[in-house]
Structure formats: C-alpha cells, structure tokens
Design an enzyme around this catalytic site. Structure first.
Site, PDB file in Angstrom:
ATOM      1  CE  LYS A  22      -2.100  -1.135   4.059  1.00 38.39           C
ATOM      2  NZ  LYS A  22      -1.351  -2.509   4.061  1.00 38.39           N
ATOM      3  NE  ARG A  97      -4.276  -1.357   9.742  1.00 37.41           N
ATOM      4  CZ  ARG A  97      -3.192  -0.814   9.649  1.00 37.41           C
ATOM      5  NH1 ARG A  97      -3.163   0.374   8.766  1.00 37.41           N
ATOM      6  NH2 ARG A  97      -2.186  -1.277   9.243  1.00 37.41           N
ATOM      7  NE  ARG A 142       7.162  -2.701   6.334  1.00 36.55           N
ATOM      8  CZ  ARG A 142       5.996  -2.373   6.510  1.00 36.55           C
ATOM      9  NH1 ARG A 142       5.192  -1.897   5.367  1.00 36.55           N
ATOM     10  NH2 ARG A 142       5.314  -2.960   7.467  1.00 36.55           N
ATOM     11  NE  ARG A 175       6.275   0.067  10.170  1.00 36.24           N
ATOM     12  CZ  ARG A 175       5.139  -0.226   9.464  1.00 36.24           C
ATOM     13  NH1 ARG A 175       5.007   0.473   8.357  1.00 36.24           N
ATOM     14  NH2 ARG A 175       3.913  -0.726   9.974  1.00 36.24           N
ATOM     15  NE  ARG A 186       2.081  -4.613  11.677  1.00 39.45           N
ATOM     16  CZ  ARG A 186       3.019  -4.304  10.769  1.00 39.45           C
ATOM     17  NH1 ARG A 186       4.085  -4.699  10.809  1.00 39.45           N
ATOM     18  NH2 ARG A 186       2.713  -3.436   9.676  1.00 39.45           N
TER      19      ARG A 186
END
Ligand code: ADP
Ligand code: AMP
Length: 241
Positions: A22, A97, A142, A175, A186
């Site tokens: 996203k 969400r 990431r 992160r 998550r």
C-alpha cells in the site's frame, strides 16, 4: 509533497494486509496524480516520535501489533482530510481498518465533502491481494526511511547504497512492528478486523481487487487502470472545496 492535481480524482482507498504494498503504491499514485497520501500508520508514527499524548497511547498498542482504538483515529484523519491539498482527491493508506472506521469515513465524506456537490464522487476502493508467505518475506526485508518514509526491501527493492535512503541519505530503519512475533499478530488483526472492511465495500459493489503478487510496476499499471476508469466515469464531479 504532491504536485497540484490536474483533475479531480476523488478519494482512493487502498486496502490490503501489512506488506501488501500500500505504501509503495501510494507513492506511485502521488507522483502520477498529484494527490496526497494519507497513511494513518505514518501519522501515528509521527505522533510517537513527537511524544504527544496520542503518540504515547498509540505506541503501546502498535508495539503489540494490535489496532489503535477507532476513536483515537477520527480527529487525526478528519484534520488531515480538511487540508486544502485534499481538494482534488487523496489516497487513504491503512484507513479504514475496521468496519466502524469505514462507516465513519462514509459519513465524513457525505457531510464534509459531498454535501456541496450535486453529484457524489464516491471513493474508488482497491484491495491489494498477496499470498501469505510472500507477505512474511516482504515484511521481514522491509526497511524504511524515518525522514521521508520511503520504503525499501533488502531483498526485493534494495536502496542504491546499502542501508541509506536514496532520496535524503538517512540511515534506514527496521520498524519495531516488523519483528516476527509482532508481524503474526498484525496479520491476524487484518484477518479478524480489516477483512470485514473489504466485505463492507464489496456489498456496495465498490471493491476492486488486484493481484499484487507481481512486480511493483505491474501492480502500479493495474492500479492506474482502475483509477483512470473510475475518474472517467465520474468526470462530472467537481472539486470538493
Ligand atoms: P504496506 O504499506 O501494505 O504495509 P509496503 O508498501 O511497506 O506495504 O511494502 C512492504 C514491503 O514489500 C516493502 O519492503 C516493499 O519494498 C516490498 N514490496 C512492495 N510491493 C512489492 C512488490 N510488488 N514486489 C516485491 N516487493 C514489494
Ligand atoms: P501501518 O503503517 O499502516 O502498517 O500501521 C502501523 C500500525 O499503526 C498498525 O499496526 C496499527 O497499530 C496502527 N494503525 C495504523 N492505521 C490504523 C487504523 N486505521 N486503525 C487502527 N490502527 C491503525
């Protein structure tokens, strides 16, 4: 910062699990259409860094891989959507969400964006679909820039210089919530709380699903196709303010 949009695009909602792309795709949409990206994750992380009350409350929840309570999000999103750069449209990345957030967004758009228009310019809702194991691989690799929030992947989309942002040279960071045990929570929060958002839009005939298990540029081309078609169908929509 996005350049001024050449035409009215309206709201673009990007749905999809953590790691679906996203953020990566939002940057491409910003470049092409000149509408801003509104990432609730980025907004919350700014508050965490600034040490505000909201940031302190959100951090505890984010570190656990859970969703921040709905009512902490609404003022944050409303204030951002009222900014003049959202006039010709905006990309919502990571919001809504929950089903409650989706209902809130519809009410907000009706009240503050559409009420002055004869014709409603509904959001285009795009869901990015990615295989579960690919999501795990993407999140494990990431890296992000804490200055400009640009996103990299050490395996799939590495920066030009190891560990540094291509744009501003800042040291890239992992992160906190990309740690393996948090990622699992998550993804589970997505299944239980966010999948109903897709069902909500699907029931209204507004959901477009894209196979995002492809190279970045192929996904981008598919998204542009959906946005262009939507914008052409709603070419009579006037800018909101
Ligand atoms: P999200 O915002 O949905 O959580 P990101 O845009 O941050 O997802 O992407 C998650 C990770 O996957 C990042 O490391 C990014 O570089 C990588 N990525 C995004 N899209 C693709 C793709 N189509 N193919 C391979 N890697 C991708
Ligand atoms: P993201 O950057 O979109 O992956 O979001 C990071 C974290 O911020 C999430 O795991 C949640 O804890 C929190 N968050 C972001 N957006 C929302 C939202 N719309 N509702 C609730 N929590 C959110």
């Amino acid at each position: 910062m996005a350049k001024e949009a050449a035409r009215n695009i309206g709201p673009v909602v990007l749905l999809g699990p953590p790691g679906a792309g996203k953020g990566t795709q939002s940057k491409k949409i910003v470049e092409r259409y000149g509408i801003p990206q509104i990432s609730t994750g980025d907004l919350l992380r700014e508050h965490v860094r600034a040490g505000t009350d909201l940031g302190r409350q959100a951090k505890v929840v984010m570190d656990r891989g859970e969703l921040v309570p709905d009512d902490l999000l609404y003022d944050l999103v409303a204030d951002r959507l009222r900014q003049p750069d959202c006039r010709y449209g905006f990309i919502l990345d990571g919001f809504p969400r929950t089903a409650a957030q989706a209902g809130w967004l519809d009410a907000f758009l009706d009240r503050e964006v559409f009420e002055k228009k004869q014709e409603k310019c509904p959001p285009v809702v795009i869901r990015l679909d990615v295989d579960y194991n690919q999501l795990l691989q993407r999140l494990a690799g990431r890296r992000s820039c804490p200055t400009c929030e640009r996103i990299y992947n050490i395996h799939l989309q590495p920066p030009r210089t190891d560990g540094l942002c291509d744009v501003d040279g800042t040291k890239l960071v992992i992160r906190d919530d990309d740690r393996e045990e948090v990622v699992a929570r998550r993804l589970s929060a997505y299944e239980t709380q966010t999948r109903p958002v897709a069902d909500y839009y699907h029931a209204q005939g507004r959901l477009v699903t894209i196979n995002a298990d492809r190279p970045v540029d192929e996904v981008t081309a598919a998204i542009f196709g959906v946005i262009d078609t939507h914008a052409a169908e709603h070419s009579d929509c006037e800018p909101s303010r």
